[in-house]
Scaffold this active site. Structure first.
Site, PDB file in Angstrom:
ATOM      1  N   THR A 148      47.127  12.391 -22.390  1.00 45.57           N
ATOM      2  CA  THR A 148      48.529  12.215 -22.775  1.00 45.57           C
ATOM      3  C   THR A 148      49.159  11.261 -21.756  1.00 45.57           C
ATOM      4  OG1 THR A 148      49.028  14.310 -21.661  1.00 45.57           O
ATOM      5  CG2 THR A 148      48.748  14.369 -24.040  1.00 45.57           C
ATOM      6  N   LYS A 174      41.836  17.016 -19.431  1.00 50.16           N
ATOM      7  CA  LYS A 174      43.017  16.163 -19.420  1.00 50.16           C
ATOM      8  C   LYS A 174      44.150  16.960 -18.807  1.00 50.16           C
ATOM      9  CE  LYS A 174      46.168  16.297 -21.950  1.00 50.16           C
ATOM     10  NZ  LYS A 174      47.504  17.032 -21.955  1.00 50.16           N
ATOM     11  N   THR A 185      50.092  20.164 -21.171  1.00 45.91           N
ATOM     12  CA  THR A 185      48.910  20.942 -21.034  1.00 45.91           C
ATOM     13  C   THR A 185      47.712  20.381 -20.322  1.00 45.91           C
ATOM     14  OG1 THR A 185      49.396  21.885 -23.135  1.00 45.91           O
ATOM     15  CG2 THR A 185      47.207  22.182 -22.340  1.00 45.91           C
ATOM     16  N   GLU A 269      51.491  13.358 -12.536  1.00 43.40           N
ATOM     17  CA  GLU A 269      52.521  12.424 -12.987  1.00 43.40           C
ATOM     18  C   GLU A 269      53.363  11.876 -11.844  1.00 43.40           C
ATOM     19  OE1 GLU A 269      54.785  14.409 -15.887  1.00 43.40           O
ATOM     20  OE2 GLU A 269      53.256  14.201 -17.417  1.00 43.40           O
ATOM     21  N   ASN A 392      59.562  12.184 -17.084  1.00 37.33           N
ATOM     22  CA  ASN A 392      59.872  13.417 -17.795  1.00 37.33           C
ATOM     23  C   ASN A 392      61.281  13.490 -18.343  1.00 37.33           C
ATOM     24  OD1 ASN A 392      57.541  15.438 -17.651  1.00 37.33           O
ATOM     25  ND2 ASN A 392      57.571  14.492 -15.619  1.00 37.33           N
ATOM     26  N   THR A 397      63.100  12.077 -27.835  1.00 35.46           N
ATOM     27  CA  THR A 397      64.077  11.390 -28.693  1.00 35.46           C
ATOM     28  C   THR A 397      63.828   9.886 -28.718  1.00 35.46           C
ATOM     29  OG1 THR A 397      65.563  11.276 -26.818  1.00 35.46           O
ATOM     30  CG2 THR A 397      65.840  13.093 -28.352  1.00 35.46           C
TER      31      THR A 397
END
Lengths: 397, 397
Positions: A148, A174, A185, A269, A392, A397
């Site tokens: 992801t 992952k 996740t 991240e 994040n 949206t």
């Protein structure tokens, strides 16, 4: 870097159209040509994805054939329809490879609360079934397709030479945040050609996960979808169900899980530091774990590391609210080998040198020692950066 | 905006040279000319500042004369010397105003793990003792002197008209993160001319703090130094120790505490949103609190709000790992009045409109409803922004 699969395993990856945008691999199959003993460990979040509910019920199991994973949609908080969709994914794989749907495990990762585009996925599974291949190229594509916000695919392999012959253990995972933006996740699949039983596998996997995937934290937000599945198809004909082989096999599974877990933190991240937290001298492993996790999850500890700031009071004060009885004079702290706090007393130290050490090393070592006993833990986390916030702050949206 | 003090209270603020830089007020006195009934509530962190240890021992108390606060150094993790320094601050105030040192409470906020420049502070206390004044100007300076990363001073007052006459309750606090960078902590002083007893005050203060300062979270990092002190000098001659007056007084103290607590969240470090979290329908207040705090402390919830992202799965999934038994079908969620999730099923909603509502309103309302009972809580937090990271990433060095 190519990572070989164990004997009898094949993979495939296709574009199902779940991830937004075009030309993005987002569906993978990990299939064994022979039935597998299988075990799994799943999130303890009470709000969990439909695939977790479906897969958890099917494990441990003696006749598993593989795992299907989609990225881009977690199929979590999706009610009864979500359960039916997860089952439909497994059924479609069963039809493609010729086995009961119940012998397939399902994982999904991505945004929470949206129904899967199940028709697209079922069609894609049919296509993927035609493309199964044992090559490292195919496995690499599969590892990429489940990413992801990951920035690199995560694969680990071990070759284990036992009295009865050799077995291979190959894992893929992952994850770049406990729940990544939009997506979600940590997922892991570990495959082996060792011969084992569901019970022995479950024991080995549970122990391996406790010291690896359960000892990492990016942001402390427990995912709805975390899953690690271990598949053993026995095609090496090397029995790992007892004796020394069992012990060595469990150790190798733990090694693979540990290396995969660390790859997740290395890809955390927006992170600029890889942080190892050792907490020792506790009454129990559980108390050491509580302290390590509280330190790891503190936004103030994480931002201090981001800023190469030896602001050690944040670490000691996090230990103070971890829920573990302690007194300040029972606590000592080293960071990157520099003694900062000893038995409740702050030590004089060269702040500029400490900051330099933190700035110039991607690896940070927090060494927190108590005087209560022999309980200890090693835990890994990342720092908290502006890039994490940016990644994040704006996704669905 | 000027906030009046209750009868008989005086304040002063001076430059002690604790905060780095020059010309910065960093030491304040809050003194009553008459002895006070006094109560306090302190951090539950097991690693706590020396002033917390010293003040906690002195409360509740019937003869308190006031509070001394320094900013710039928390006097925490400072061992025995820290205790002696905190006592020395109180003793110096006692000498300045003519009372035993034991009748003075002490608070410190700032970097953890450094010894106070105690000689500078004692000298400054002597100067401050000469400057005590009942004016709003002096009180405003005192409110500013205890600020760390706060961007505005925080003062609240209430006038209570009772059968026996009027009493005034005036509070002041500081805090912009549970532990702010380099500095630390939420501190509050509430002063009143009501006549009360230490026991009645303690009861009123504990109840007030439970619903106010203990229901806010900026970053979930529990400070070593949090302290709220309530002083009642009785100079209004209005007895608030029983009957309706006691009830109304407790309510007014709760109001002051609530408004002060909300000011802290409105000034949360780097925040762009003020978030109110209502959790209702729980088995108990405690379970509602656990869920609200877990949602409030999730970096993923906080970054979603920062990005005006109606990514509601992050909220529901945080509830799932709060440690409260629940099933998805028992949970419903509204954000800013928009229904997003009902009885475990995601609802169709206008994501663009929801995002617009979050972007255009500084106030965000999270309304999480369960079906277990009547336990509820209202909790406040802020969002997590790049500015928070920047503020916290580099301070002590």
């Amino acid at each position: 870097m190519t990572t070989p699969l164990p004997a009898g395993f094949q993979t495939a990856a296709v574009e199902a159209g779940v991830k937004p945008g075009t030309s993005r691999l987002d569906l993978a199959l990990f299939i064994s040509e022979a039935p597998c003993a299988a075990a799994g460990v799943f999130t303890t979040n009470l709000v969990c994805g439909a695939p977790v509910k479906v897969s958890r019920e099917r494990l441990p199991r003696g006749t598993a054939r593989g795992v299907v994973i989609n990225a881009g949609n977690a199929n979590a908080c999706t009610g009864e329809q979500g359960i039916r969709d997860a089952q439909a994914m497994a059924t479609a794989v069963g039809q493609a490879i010729g086995c009961p749907g119940e012998d397939i495990l399902v994982c999904s990762t991505g945004v929470i609360g949206r129904l899967l585009p199940i028709e697209k996925i079922v069609t894609a599974i049919g296509v993927a079934g035609e493309q199964l291949s044992p090559t490292t190229e195919s496995f690499d594509k599969a590892a990429r397709s489940i990413m992801t916000t990951d920035t690199f695919p995560k694969q680990v392999t071990r070759e284990l030479h036992l009295a009865g012959g050799s077995v291979r253990i190959t894992g893929v995972c992952k994850g770049a945040a406990m729940i990544a933006p939009n997506m979600a996740t940590m997922l892991g699949v570990i495959m082996t050609d060792a011969k084992s039983s569901p019970e022995v596998l479950q024991e080995a996997l549970s122990a391996a996960v406790a010291d690896s995937f359960n000892c990492i934290s990016v942001d402390g937000h427990e995912s709805t979808s975390d899953s690690v599945i271990l598949l053993a198809n026995g095609l090496s004909h090397v029995d790992c169900t007892g004796g020394e082989a069992k012990v060595l096999f469990a150790k190798a599974v733990a090694d693979v899980a540990m290396e995969l877990a660390q790859l997740i933190i290395k890809d955390a991240e927006g992170a600029s530091h890889f942080v190892t937290i050792d907490v020792t001298g506790c009454r129990s492993r559980e108390e050491a774990f509580k302290i390590a996790k509280t330190v790891a999850d503190s936004a103030l500890v994480k931002t201090a590391i981001c800023g190469a700031d030896p602001n050690w009071g944040r670490i000691v004060s996090a230990a103070g609210y971890a829920g573990v009885p302690l007194k300040e004079e029972e606590v000592s702290l080293w960071v990157n080998g520099i003694a900062l706090y000893e038995s409740g007393v702050p030590l004089a130290f060269d702040a500029a040198a400490a900051s330099k050490s933190m700035r110039e090393n991607r690896d940070i070592h927090i060494d927190l020692r108590l005087t209560h006993g022999n309980g200890s833990i090693r835990f890994w986390t990342s720092d908290l950066t502006k890039e994490y916030v940016a990644l994040n702050a704006d996704y669905t949206t």
